[in-house]
Design an enzyme around this catalytic site. Structure first.
Site, PDB file in Angstrom:
ATOM      1  CG  HIS A  59      -7.284  -1.205  -9.251  1.00 54.79           C
ATOM      2  ND1 HIS A  59      -6.528  -1.983 -10.105  1.00 54.79           N
ATOM      3  CD2 HIS A  59      -7.543  -1.992  -8.178  1.00 54.79           C
ATOM      4  CE1 HIS A  59      -6.359  -3.182  -9.579  1.00 54.79           C
ATOM      5  NE2 HIS A  59      -6.962  -3.217  -8.397  1.00 54.79           N
ATOM      6  CG  HIS A  61      -7.963  -2.457  -3.670  1.00 58.55           C
ATOM      7  ND1 HIS A  61      -9.276  -2.549  -4.071  1.00 58.55           N
ATOM      8  CD2 HIS A  61      -7.249  -3.195  -4.556  1.00 58.55           C
ATOM      9  CE1 HIS A  61      -9.353  -3.309  -5.145  1.00 58.55           C
ATOM     10  NE2 HIS A  61      -8.136  -3.713  -5.467  1.00 58.55           N
ATOM     11  CE1 TYR A 147       5.699   3.024  -6.518  1.00 58.78           C
ATOM     12  CE2 TYR A 147       4.975   1.151  -7.831  1.00 58.78           C
ATOM     13  CZ  TYR A 147       5.829   2.224  -7.633  1.00 58.78           C
ATOM     14  OH  TYR A 147       6.803   2.489  -8.554  1.00 58.78           O
TER      15      TYR A 147
END
Length: 165
Positions: A59, A61, A147
């Site tokens: 996932h 954000h 990342y």
């Protein structure tokens, strides 16, 4: 069928959570270059400011600010998901419904969004973005997760390198 209502503020700032359909997969970090290309291509067509982002294996954000008068973040996410999916080998499980609709089985269909209401809310959500790899146990120091736009913000002097661990 559910009726999803999203808060729309032209030129607004938003926090997003976007998930893979199969949360056990690590596609986002395994194909980080494809994801970066999808973001760049989308930003060229549909500009937005990426205030903060962290990409985890399953996932991501991020916090975006849209251009003045523009509130269409859904189209941007559709473009990013589509561009990324086209770059990935088709090896995922697809339901009959997804197959019939010619959809990939990479992303959850929807995403979670929150409209940022003020500077404190923005600060809270950017901090949440950056601390997420630590929260999930991927690293013991935020600066060790590769990342993330945290590194950009350290270079800009917004955050110290040793922030949160």
């Amino acid at each position: 069928m559910s009726n999803y209502r999203r808060m729309r503020v032209p030129g607004g700032t938003y926090f997003f959570t976007v998930n893979l359909l199969e949360r056990r997969r690590r596609l986002l970090v395994e194909h980080i270059d494809a994801l970066r290309m999808a973001f760049r291509a989308t930003q060229m067509r549909l500009p937005f400011e990426n205030i903060a982002i962290v990409v985890l294996p399953d996932h991501l954000h991020c916090v975006w600010r849209l251009p003045e008068g523009d509130d269409n973040y859904s189209n941007r996410w559709s473009q990013i998901k589509s561009q990324f999916s086209r770059k990935i080998e088709m090896d995922e499980y697809r339901t009959k419904v997804r197959s019939r609709k010619r959809e990939r089985g990479i992303w959850q269909r929807r995403f979670w969004e929150h409209t940022i209401i003020d500077a404190d809310d923005l600060n809270h959500h950017v901090n949440y973005v950056y601390i997420n790899p630590l929260k999930h146990g991927y690293v013991t120091k935020v600066c060790d997760w590769p990342y993330s736009s945290f590194h950009r913000d350290v270079k800009l002097g917004i955050y110290p390198e040793n922030w949160a661990g």
